[in-house]
Design a protein around this motif. Structure first.
Motif, PDB file in Angstrom:
ATOM      1  N   ARG A   3      86.008  10.819  17.807  1.00  0.00           N
ATOM      2  CA  ARG A   3      86.235  10.595  16.386  1.00  0.00           C
ATOM      3  C   ARG A   3      84.978   9.994  15.795  1.00  0.00           C
ATOM      4  O   ARG A   3      84.457   9.009  16.307  1.00  0.00           O
ATOM      5  CB  ARG A   3      87.409   9.647  16.195  1.00  0.00           C
ATOM      6  N   VAL A   4      84.482  10.588  14.712  1.00  0.00           N
ATOM      7  CA  VAL A   4      83.248  10.132  14.073  1.00  0.00           C
ATOM      8  C   VAL A   4      83.513   9.906  12.594  1.00  0.00           C
ATOM      9  O   VAL A   4      84.158  10.725  11.940  1.00  0.00           O
ATOM     10  CB  VAL A   4      82.131  11.192  14.231  1.00  0.00           C
ATOM     11  N   PRO A  56      90.702  24.657   4.043  1.00  0.00           N
ATOM     12  CA  PRO A  56      90.746  24.326   2.615  1.00  0.00           C
ATOM     13  C   PRO A  56      89.738  23.255   2.188  1.00  0.00           C
ATOM     14  O   PRO A  56      89.235  23.283   1.072  1.00  0.00           O
ATOM     15  CB  PRO A  56      92.180  23.832   2.397  1.00  0.00           C
ATOM     16  N   LEU A  57      89.416  22.330   3.089  1.00  0.00           N
ATOM     17  CA  LEU A  57      88.458  21.270   2.756  1.00  0.00           C
ATOM     18  C   LEU A  57      87.069  21.837   2.471  1.00  0.00           C
ATOM     19  O   LEU A  57      86.271  21.228   1.752  1.00  0.00           O
ATOM     20  CB  LEU A  57      88.409  20.251   3.894  1.00  0.00           C
ATOM     21  N   GLY A  74      85.417  13.255  11.248  1.00  0.00           N
ATOM     22  CA  GLY A  74      85.584  14.463  12.035  1.00  0.00           C
ATOM     23  C   GLY A  74      85.343  14.214  13.506  1.00  0.00           C
ATOM     24  O   GLY A  74      85.556  13.113  14.008  1.00  0.00           O
ATOM     25  N   PHE A  75      84.873  15.258  14.203  1.00  0.00           N
ATOM     26  CA  PHE A  75      84.620  15.158  15.637  1.00  0.00           C
ATOM     27  C   PHE A  75      83.346  15.924  15.983  1.00  0.00           C
ATOM     28  O   PHE A  75      82.910  16.792  15.235  1.00  0.00           O
ATOM     29  CB  PHE A  75      85.806  15.702  16.445  1.00  0.00           C
ATOM     30  N   LEU A  87      78.757  18.256  13.853  1.00  0.00           N
ATOM     31  CA  LEU A  87      79.892  17.475  13.363  1.00  0.00           C
ATOM     32  C   LEU A  87      80.869  18.427  12.688  1.00  0.00           C
ATOM     33  O   LEU A  87      80.508  19.099  11.720  1.00  0.00           O
ATOM     34  CB  LEU A  87      79.422  16.401  12.375  1.00  0.00           C
ATOM     35  N   HIS A  88      82.079  18.497  13.184  1.00  0.00           N
ATOM     36  CA  HIS A  88      83.147  19.271  12.551  1.00  0.00           C
ATOM     37  C   HIS A  88      83.862  18.319  11.597  1.00  0.00           C
ATOM     38  O   HIS A  88      84.545  17.383  12.045  1.00  0.00           O
ATOM     39  CB  HIS A  88      84.114  19.839  13.589  1.00  0.00           C
TER      40      HIS A  88
END
Length: 93
Positions: A3-4, A56-57, A74-75, A87-88
């Motif tokens: 988690r980032v 959608p984001l 994100g991750f 980074l997703h």
């Protein structure tokens, strides 16, 4: 846990594309600068990171102005070619 949360500036944005499943996808480059404490000493750091947002984001993030600062959640995952990380983005905080 992967988690980032990153405070960053949008420095580059690709064209909106679509996955084979028909989901919107957007590639970005984010820049971050800050001072952190490491081993009891302040350290200035800066980095640029590739990022992608799918779903959608992507529409919302696609409307952000270049040069604008935001917090992204994100991750991290490997890039398709296996060189480096991306980074997703799953949320705009």
């Amino acid at each position: 846990m992967n988690r980032v949360v990153l405070s960053a500036v949008v420095v580059e944005r690709g064209a909106m594309r679509y996955t084979p499943a028909g989901l919107p996808a957007l590639d970005l480059r984010l820049a971050h600068e800050s001072t952190v404490t490491e081993a009891g000493h302040p350290r200035k750091l800066g980095l640029e990171l590739k990022a992608v947002v799918i779903g959608p984001l992507a529409q919302s993030i696609g409307r952000l102005e270049l040069g604008s600062a935001h917090e992204f959640g994100g991750f991290l995952a490997s890039q398709r070619n296996g060189r480096g990380v991306v980074l997703h983005i799953t949320e705009l905080l």
